[in-house]
Write a protein that holds these residues in place. Structure first.
Motif, PDB file in Angstrom:
ATOM      1  N   UNK A 142      -6.851   7.105  -0.379  1.00  0.00           N
ATOM      2  CA  UNK A 142      -7.031   5.667  -0.167  1.00  0.00           C
ATOM      3  C   UNK A 142      -6.291   5.227   1.085  1.00  0.00           C
ATOM      4  N   UNK A 143      -6.774   4.153   1.677  1.00  0.00           N
ATOM      5  CA  UNK A 143      -6.081   3.532   2.795  1.00  0.00           C
ATOM      6  C   UNK A 143      -4.868   2.756   2.279  1.00  0.00           C
ATOM      7  N   UNK A 144      -3.964   2.447   3.176  1.00  0.00           N
ATOM      8  CA  UNK A 144      -2.812   1.630   2.820  1.00  0.00           C
ATOM      9  C   UNK A 144      -3.293   0.259   2.353  1.00  0.00           C
ATOM     10  N   UNK A 145      -2.740  -0.202   1.251  1.00  0.00           N
ATOM     11  CA  UNK A 145      -3.064  -1.500   0.656  1.00  0.00           C
ATOM     12  C   UNK A 145      -4.485  -1.560   0.080  1.00  0.00           C
ATOM     13  N   UNK A 181      -5.452  -4.426  -8.492  1.00  0.00           N
ATOM     14  CA  UNK A 181      -4.540  -3.290  -8.596  1.00  0.00           C
ATOM     15  C   UNK A 181      -4.448  -2.601  -7.230  1.00  0.00           C
ATOM     16  N   UNK A 182      -3.297  -2.636  -6.590  1.00  0.00           N
ATOM     17  CA  UNK A 182      -3.083  -1.851  -5.376  1.00  0.00           C
ATOM     18  C   UNK A 182      -2.990  -0.383  -5.784  1.00  0.00           C
ATOM     19  N   UNK A 183      -3.745   0.488  -5.123  1.00  0.00           N
ATOM     20  CA  UNK A 183      -3.836   1.878  -5.561  1.00  0.00           C
ATOM     21  C   UNK A 183      -3.117   2.822  -4.606  1.00  0.00           C
ATOM     22  N   UNK A 184      -2.735   3.956  -5.154  1.00  0.00           N
ATOM     23  CA  UNK A 184      -2.180   5.066  -4.385  1.00  0.00           C
ATOM     24  C   UNK A 184      -2.907   6.343  -4.787  1.00  0.00           C
ATOM     25  N   UNK A 185      -2.896   7.310  -3.905  1.00  0.00           N
ATOM     26  CA  UNK A 185      -3.489   8.602  -4.228  1.00  0.00           C
ATOM     27  C   UNK A 185      -2.857   9.136  -5.509  1.00  0.00           C
ATOM     28  N   UNK A 229     -15.933  -4.341 -18.952  1.00  0.00           N
ATOM     29  CA  UNK A 229     -14.835  -4.694 -18.049  1.00  0.00           C
ATOM     30  C   UNK A 229     -15.404  -5.028 -16.669  1.00  0.00           C
ATOM     31  N   UNK A 230     -15.163  -6.239 -16.203  1.00  0.00           N
ATOM     32  CA  UNK A 230     -15.587  -6.626 -14.857  1.00  0.00           C
ATOM     33  C   UNK A 230     -14.713  -5.890 -13.842  1.00  0.00           C
ATOM     34  N   UNK A 231     -15.336  -5.300 -12.812  1.00  0.00           N
ATOM     35  CA  UNK A 231     -14.574  -4.443 -11.901  1.00  0.00           C
ATOM     36  C   UNK A 231     -15.240  -4.332 -10.542  1.00  0.00           C
ATOM     37  N   UNK A 232     -14.495  -3.801  -9.601  1.00  0.00           N
ATOM     38  CA  UNK A 232     -15.009  -3.507  -8.269  1.00  0.00           C
ATOM     39  C   UNK A 232     -14.063  -2.522  -7.594  1.00  0.00           C
ATOM     40  N   UNK A 233     -14.623  -1.636  -6.772  1.00  0.00           N
ATOM     41  CA  UNK A 233     -13.828  -0.717  -5.962  1.00  0.00           C
ATOM     42  C   UNK A 233     -13.740  -1.295  -4.556  1.00  0.00           C
ATOM     43  N   UNK A 234     -12.519  -1.434  -4.044  1.00  0.00           N
ATOM     44  CA  UNK A 234     -12.316  -2.000  -2.722  1.00  0.00           C
ATOM     45  C   UNK A 234     -12.482  -0.966  -1.623  1.00  0.00           C
TER      46      UNK A 234
END
Length: 322
Positions: free
Chosen positions: A125-128, A160-164, A174-179
């Motif tokens: 993932x990219x930062x942020x 949710x901020x993600x990390x590898x 569940x309502x959702x989306x991938x940034x």
């Protein structure tokens, strides 16, 4: 004798797709690949065996021929000739739509299909970078519809901020989306049903907006179970740790730094080995199958064990049905 099966990956160009998945195809033919389907029995997009004496057979054909030897006695009793899971890698160069998937009951009634419960593992993932999953507060159906009408739904979503190495379970409803900036391994029920709620007023190459499914979505949303948890992976070398346990599938994560026997004798199911990072040799009575990062191997239920031999330190997901 059945052997570990590797399939040809299936490219899925998407309006939000990127360039990272080209590594799976060794060609420049495809552009903006949003998803690569690694194991699929979805009609029209069925996985084809890549090598061995079963080469060029589809996954659905194998289930029809080998029955419980391929999928397991209990799995075959429950699902018959319908292979129950789908595995894919997602490359989100742009934001995916805000969406929801139906549960088994709604999917059966509306589409004669499985519902879509899924898990995500963040490969990179990219930062942020972030995902939306669930709501950030209790919300009523009336409030939700007003937010959809006013294009303010994002204000109500849990960000949710993600990390590898993070993972999250996304149940149906569940309502959702991938940034944008997320690369994800997704394990899900065998379904391609998505109700698109909001698409950021995006237009395709022909200038058209994609279809929204406002009426279908609202009845599929679970307004009661609105909070979702993103978890970091805690690796313990050479020790499998269960991270997702649902009625639809169970998934463990394993970091391999040495050769290990994987005992399958007590599992009445096929097993999926998804390589997150590294390179893995799977030794079995018929020979050796090589699994590279971002690939998934299907171990037939008839195998009692295999030997996992990492060429380098490797991280894998182990998925089956119980």
């Amino acid at each position: 004798m059945l052997y570990p099966l590797k399939f040809e990956p299936i490219p899925m160009p998407k309006i939000w797709g990127g360039q990272k998945l080209k590594r799976l195809y060794n060609t420049d033919e495809y552009d903006n690949i949003g998803e690569s389907w690694l194991v699929s029995a979805i009609a029209g997009n069925e996985s084809i065996v890549k090598s061995g004496f079963l080469k060029d057979n589809s996954l659905s054909e194998l289930v029809e021929v080998y029955l419980n030897d391929l999928v397991g006695n209990e799995v075959y009793r429950r699902y018959g000739n319908d292979f129950p899971l789908l595995v894919k890698v997602i490359d989100a160069a742009d934001d995916l739509s805000i969406q929801v998937h139906p549960n088994d009951k709604i999917a059966k009634e509306r589409h004669n299909s499985f519902g879509k419960n899924e898990m995500w593992y963040i490969l990179d993932c990219d930062k942020e970078a972030f995902v939306y999953a669930g709501f950030n507060r209790k919300i009523t159906e009336k409030e939700y519809l007003k937010a959809v009408e006013n294009n303010t739904l994002e204000e109500y979503l849990q960000k949710h901020i993600v990390n590898k190495g993070d993972y999250i379970y996304i149940p149906a409803g569940c309502v959702h989306s991938i940034g944008r900036g997320c690369t994800i391994m997704e394990i899900q029920q065998s379904s391609d049903i998505t109700y698109r709620i909001y698409d950021f007023d995006r237009r395709d190459k022909n200038g058209n907006r994609r279809e929204l499914h406002t009426e279908e979505a609202v009845k599929a949303i679970d307004f009661e179970n609105w909070q979702k948890t993103l978890s970091p992976t805690v690796f313990i070398d050479n020790e499998a740790r269960k991270i997702v346990e649902t009625p639809y599938f169970k998934t463990s994560i394993l970091c391999l730094s040495k050769v290990q026997v994987l005992d399958l004798s007590t599992i009445d199911s096929f097993v999926l080995i998804s390589v997150l990072d590294g390179k893995l040799n799977i030794n079995h009575p018929s020979g050796k199958t090589v699994a590279n990062s971002w690939e998934t191997i299907l171990l037939p239920a008839s195998l009692d064990s295999v030997i996992l031999s990492p060429e380098e330190k490797s991280q894998i997901l182990i998925t089956y049905i119980e």
